[in-house]
Every structure is written in structure tokens, then in C-alpha cells.
Scaffold this motif. Structure first.
Motif, PDB file in Angstrom:
ATOM      1  N   ALA A  41       2.018  -0.959   2.010  1.00  0.00           N
ATOM      2  CA  ALA A  41       2.177   0.467   2.323  1.00  0.00           C
ATOM      3  C   ALA A  41       3.565   0.862   2.821  1.00  0.00           C
ATOM      4  O   ALA A  41       4.128   1.861   2.362  1.00  0.00           O
ATOM      5  CB  ALA A  41       1.133   0.937   3.338  1.00  0.00           C
ATOM      6  N   TYR A  42       4.131   0.090   3.750  1.00  0.00           N
ATOM      7  CA  TYR A  42       5.410   0.483   4.334  1.00  0.00           C
ATOM      8  C   TYR A  42       6.545  -0.291   3.671  1.00  0.00           C
ATOM      9  O   TYR A  42       7.241  -1.077   4.307  1.00  0.00           O
ATOM     10  CB  TYR A  42       5.404   0.240   5.839  1.00  0.00           C
ATOM     11  CG  TYR A  42       4.469   1.160   6.614  1.00  0.00           C
ATOM     12  CD1 TYR A  42       3.820   2.219   5.987  1.00  0.00           C
ATOM     13  CD2 TYR A  42       4.246   0.972   7.968  1.00  0.00           C
ATOM     14  CE1 TYR A  42       2.969   3.052   6.689  1.00  0.00           C
ATOM     15  CE2 TYR A  42       3.398   1.813   8.680  1.00  0.00           C
ATOM     16  CZ  TYR A  42       2.761   2.864   8.029  1.00  0.00           C
ATOM     17  OH  TYR A  42       1.918   3.695   8.729  1.00  0.00           O
ATOM     18  N   GLY A  43       6.729  -0.065   2.385  1.00  0.00           N
ATOM     19  CA  GLY A  43       7.792  -0.740   1.654  1.00  0.00           C
ATOM     20  C   GLY A  43       7.332  -2.053   1.055  1.00  0.00           C
ATOM     21  O   GLY A  43       6.156  -2.416   1.146  1.00  0.00           O
ATOM     22  N   PRO A  44       8.236  -2.785   0.417  1.00  0.00           N
ATOM     23  CA  PRO A  44       7.875  -4.056  -0.222  1.00  0.00           C
ATOM     24  C   PRO A  44       7.342  -5.052   0.804  1.00  0.00           C
ATOM     25  O   PRO A  44       7.675  -4.977   1.994  1.00  0.00           O
ATOM     26  CB  PRO A  44       9.208  -4.547  -0.808  1.00  0.00           C
ATOM     27  CG  PRO A  44      10.100  -3.350  -0.844  1.00  0.00           C
ATOM     28  CD  PRO A  44       9.673  -2.478   0.287  1.00  0.00           C
ATOM     29  N   PRO A  45       6.497  -6.005   0.368  1.00  0.00           N
ATOM     30  CA  PRO A  45       6.029  -7.046   1.286  1.00  0.00           C
ATOM     31  C   PRO A  45       7.205  -7.798   1.896  1.00  0.00           C
ATOM     32  O   PRO A  45       8.200  -8.083   1.235  1.00  0.00           O
ATOM     33  CB  PRO A  45       5.190  -7.961   0.381  1.00  0.00           C
ATOM     34  CG  PRO A  45       4.786  -7.097  -0.764  1.00  0.00           C
ATOM     35  CD  PRO A  45       5.926  -6.144  -0.978  1.00  0.00           C
ATOM     36  N   LYS A  46       7.071  -8.115   3.164  1.00  0.00           N
ATOM     37  CA  LYS A  46       8.137  -8.818   3.860  1.00  0.00           C
ATOM     38  C   LYS A  46       8.026 -10.324   3.609  1.00  0.00           C
ATOM     39  O   LYS A  46       6.952 -10.827   3.285  1.00  0.00           O
ATOM     40  CB  LYS A  46       8.051  -8.525   5.364  1.00  0.00           C
ATOM     41  CG  LYS A  46       7.945  -7.042   5.706  1.00  0.00           C
ATOM     42  CD  LYS A  46       9.030  -6.206   5.050  1.00  0.00           C
ATOM     43  CE  LYS A  46       8.955  -4.731   5.433  1.00  0.00           C
ATOM     44  NZ  LYS A  46       7.826  -4.014   4.788  1.00  0.00           N
ATOM     45  N   ASP A  50       8.948 -15.262   7.526  1.00  0.00           N
ATOM     46  CA  ASP A  50       9.336 -14.388   8.632  1.00  0.00           C
ATOM     47  C   ASP A  50       8.107 -13.761   9.286  1.00  0.00           C
ATOM     48  O   ASP A  50       8.039 -13.627  10.515  1.00  0.00           O
ATOM     49  CB  ASP A  50      10.270 -13.282   8.138  1.00  0.00           C
ATOM     50  CG  ASP A  50      11.612 -13.813   7.659  1.00  0.00           C
ATOM     51  OD1 ASP A  50      11.921 -14.975   7.972  1.00  0.00           O
ATOM     52  OD2 ASP A  50      12.333 -13.066   6.973  1.00  0.00           O
ATOM     53  N   MET A  51       7.146 -13.363   8.470  1.00  0.00           N
ATOM     54  CA  MET A  51       5.953 -12.710   9.011  1.00  0.00           C
ATOM     55  C   MET A  51       5.046 -13.702   9.735  1.00  0.00           C
ATOM     56  O   MET A  51       4.401 -13.352  10.726  1.00  0.00           O
ATOM     57  CB  MET A  51       5.191 -11.990   7.900  1.00  0.00           C
ATOM     58  CG  MET A  51       5.955 -10.816   7.272  1.00  0.00           C
ATOM     59  SD  MET A  51       6.440  -9.538   8.481  1.00  0.00           S
ATOM     60  CE  MET A  51       8.158  -9.998   8.828  1.00  0.00           C
ATOM     61  N   VAL A 304      10.548  -8.556  15.449  1.00  0.00           N
ATOM     62  CA  VAL A 304      10.300  -9.073  16.793  1.00  0.00           C
ATOM     63  C   VAL A 304      10.816  -8.105  17.849  1.00  0.00           C
ATOM     64  O   VAL A 304      10.161  -7.872  18.868  1.00  0.00           O
ATOM     65  CB  VAL A 304      10.942 -10.467  16.966  1.00  0.00           C
ATOM     66  CG1 VAL A 304      10.952 -10.878  18.432  1.00  0.00           C
ATOM     67  CG2 VAL A 304      10.202 -11.498  16.135  1.00  0.00           C
ATOM     68  N   GLU A 305      11.987  -7.526  17.618  1.00  0.00           N
ATOM     69  CA  GLU A 305      12.561  -6.634  18.638  1.00  0.00           C
ATOM     70  C   GLU A 305      11.686  -5.403  18.845  1.00  0.00           C
ATOM     71  O   GLU A 305      11.580  -4.893  19.968  1.00  0.00           O
ATOM     72  CB  GLU A 305      13.989  -6.222  18.280  1.00  0.00           C
ATOM     73  CG  GLU A 305      14.164  -5.580  16.911  1.00  0.00           C
ATOM     74  CD  GLU A 305      14.525  -6.577  15.821  1.00  0.00           C
ATOM     75  OE1 GLU A 305      15.247  -6.179  14.880  1.00  0.00           O
ATOM     76  OE2 GLU A 305      14.089  -7.739  15.904  1.00  0.00           O
TER      77      GLU A 305
END
Length: 361
Positions: A41-46, A50-51, A304-305
Motif C-alpha cells: 500500500a505505501y509504495g513498493p515493498p521494502k 531491512d524489515m 527505525v528512527e
């Protein structure tokens, strides 16, 4: 920059309290983690590595209530959590799964490229089995009906979920975007542990009937999008950072005809940050946290931030006067645009037929 640095320092000192979610025995962290945006939903998969690291970071900090859905991807978000949960807990031993309370959802699927909502018993069971496989678990802690199938009496859907509880495949039952009458009918079949709903400074339509109903019945409240889908963190400048694949690009509140008015809401919230020594996102999140000890917000993030800022909200205190002040900044008449492009799949349109109308196949 100074406020952001202070937020990071504050987050490292926060002890995340535990809370009883509902009256059926489920205990979770008082702040949850919405995982949707990592995959959907919020842009391409990360990037998956990292996730996975991001998921482990909140757990190490004490945020152990994780929220996903089979719809996110579809399926890819559950697969991501499944991988993260099976890894070893280097700090405490065992695997990560043993430290978390896992919530997922069913009911929405794509058919010929279109979204459909299904609450019939056969689909309920098949969806649960699929989620169990993808998550790599034997039991789901909290299983929500993601949206209400208005073709199927709610009693029929909940009866099948009740069977899954009896079989040990799920522990607790939840609803999302359900009306007060739907909640009552469902709760009469099997106790509902939690209702997930959108609740924030600028989304307060649930306060008239749904929140009181949940409290009357002893049902926990899980607030999604407590930061207004990121708008209450960054204001109008958020729009410039969104990718073309980001669903928020088409949400009514983010459209040019509504943006200027809604940006004023953010600026009013932001005006309080100097006085409180915190970030606007923390003010917005603190407002939700202060709604009661039966409310658990589940802000999402992919950084993370941002998580560190969110958890810092647990250290921010608001007086009743400050709560009222924040609410005055986002009066219903000031918020421009609906929550969704199509409001059909929300609590306002979640009534189902009477049980007497159902003919099982």
C-alpha cells in the motif's frame, strides 16, 4: 533536528507497559506495531532483510503486539512476519515468536483484479489455514474479520471462528470496521476480544457509538492509523515524498482540493511541540494513548528512527486542557475529505442480514 534527537534519547529510556486487551485474557504491549507498510500500500515493498531487522527492533524495546493481514501483499506481509518470528531471540533465547502477540486478519481477497469481501464459513476456515502456514505458527493470538461481509449474517462468520478457537487454531476473535450493532450481534455468539478501528485526532467518527459499545461489552480497542497515515507526522510535505505506487496518493484527504485546509490542522498540532518538547507525531500518538487503558494504537513504520519517535510518545504527558486543545485543532468541520476513496467497506456500511435469512450450502 534537536527535537528528533531528543525523541531518540527518550525512546531508549521508555519502559513499554503491558495492558489487558479486552476482558478475555489477552495481554499485549500498550503500543503495537502495524506492519502493513513494510510490504503493501505505501509504495513498493521494502527490502526483506531491512524489515526483518526493523521487526526485531521494537520487540527488543518491548513492543510485542504485531499486526498484519493476509490482504497485505496479498500474503507477502504474513510471509515476512513468518520469517522474522522464526529467527532465534539472541537476547533472551528461544525464538522471536515466543515473545510476541500476533494479530492477523482475513476476509478481503482479489477476484479478477477487484477486491471482494468473504465471510462464509468455508472461506473463513481456508483463510485461517493459509495464514497459519504463511506465518509458520500453530495458533494465531488474535484473528480479525478485516471487513464485514454484508451478504453473510455476522453470526455465521463468528460461529466458524468460534470453531477455530475450540480447535486451538486461534486464541481470540476480533472485528475491524464493524458497526455497533454488528459488534453486539457478533459478541452474542462468541466474546469479541478487540475491535480495530481508525482513530486519531482527525478521525473521530467512532466516538459516538462504537467506542461506548466496546466499553460496555468489555472489548479492547485497537487504533489503526493513529498518525493519520503519516500526515500528523509531517504535514503536507509528506505528499512530496510519496512514490507513485503509494495508495495515499488517491486518498481524499491528501488531494489538492483538501490539502491546504488539512495542512492547517498539522500546523496547529505542530505549534504545540515547542511547548511540550516533542515531535508532532508524538503529540498525535499520545492523544490516542491517553484515551484509556483499553486502547492500543498500532502505528506503522518502515524506519527505525520513526519507531523511536513513536515509542517516545509513551513518555509524553498531556493535561485534560491540552487534550481539549489538540481536539480543537481538528474539529470534524475542519477535516476535509473522507478517510477512504470508497467508504463502502467501513463500519458505516457493515450491517449484515438476519441469521434467519441464511441458507447453508
Amino acid at each position: 533536528m534537536a527535537a528528533a534527537a531528543a525523541a531518540a534519547v527518550v525512546s531508549s529510556r521508555v519502559v513499554v507497559p503491558r495492558m489487558k486487551l479486552g476482558s478475555q485474557g489477552l495481554e499485549v504491549s500498550a503500543l503495537g506495531l502495524g506492519c502493513m507498510g513494510m510490504s503493501f500500500a505505501y509504495g513498493p515493498p521494502k527490502p526483506e532483510p531491512d524489515m526483518v531487522r526493523l521487526i526485531h527492533h521494537p520487540i527488543a524495546a518491548g513492543v510485542t503486539f504485531l499486526d498484519t493481514s493476509d490482504f497485505y501483499g496479498p500474503h507477502t506481509n504474513e510471509l515476512l512476519l513468518g520469517k522474522a518470528l522464526q529467527l532465534k531471540d539472541t537476547a533472551g533465547g528461544g525464538v522471536i515468536r515466543e515473545k510476541v502477540q500476533l494479530a492477523t486478519k482475513f476476509v478481503i481477497l482479489y477476484v479478477d483484479g477487484k477486491q471482494e469481501v468473504h465471510g462464509d464459513p468455508a472461506y473463513v476456515r481456508a483463510a485461517c489455514e493459509g495464514s497459519l502456514r504463511r506465518l509458520g505458527v500453530d495458533c494465531i493470538d488474535l484473528y480479525y474479520q478485516h471487513r464485514i461481509d454484508t451478504r453473510v449474517p455476522i453470526e455465521v462468520t463468528i460461529s466458524e471462528l468460534k470453531k477455530l478457537v475450540e480447535e486451538g487454531k486461534i486464541k481470540y476473535i476480533g472485528l475491524s470496521e464493524a458497526s455497533a450493532s454488528t459488534i453486539r450481534r457478533a459478541h452474542a455468539v462468541h466474546p469479541i476480544t478487540a475491535v480495530q478501528l481508525e482513530w486519531s485526532i482527525w478521525s473521530r467518527d467512532v466516538e459516538g457509538d462504537i467506542i461506548p459499545t466496546c466499553r460496555e461489552l468489555g472489548i479492547g480497542i485497537v487504533a489503526y492509523s493513529p498518525l493519520g497515515r503519516g500526515f500528523l507526522s509531517g504535514g503536507a510535505k509528506l505528499i512530496d515524498s510519496l512514490s507513485e505506487q503509494d495508495a495515499r496518493k488517491i486518498f481524499p484527504r491528501f488531494q489538492p482540493e483538501n490539502l491546504d485546509k488539512n495542512a492547517q490542522i498539522f500546523e496547529r498540532v505542530n505549534s504545540m511541540t515547542t511547548r511540550k518538547g516533542c515531535m508532532p507525531s508524538q503529540l498525535a500518538l499520545t492523544w490516542v494513548c491517553h484515551q484509556g487503558n483499553d486502547v492500543c494504537p498500532i502505528p506503522g513504520t518502515t524506519k527505525v528512527e520513526n519507531f523511536n519517535q513513536n515509542i517516545g510518545a509513551l513518555s509524553v504527558k498531556l493535561t485534560p486542557e491540552e487534550m481539549n486543545e489538540l481536539e480543537s485543532y481538528a474539529a470534524a468541520s475542519d477535516v476535509q475529505g473522507d478517510r477512504y476513496l470508497q467508504m463502502g467497506n467501513t463500519w458505516k456500511y457493515s450491517e449484515t442480514p438476519p441469521l434467519s435469512s441464511w441458507k447453508s450450502e
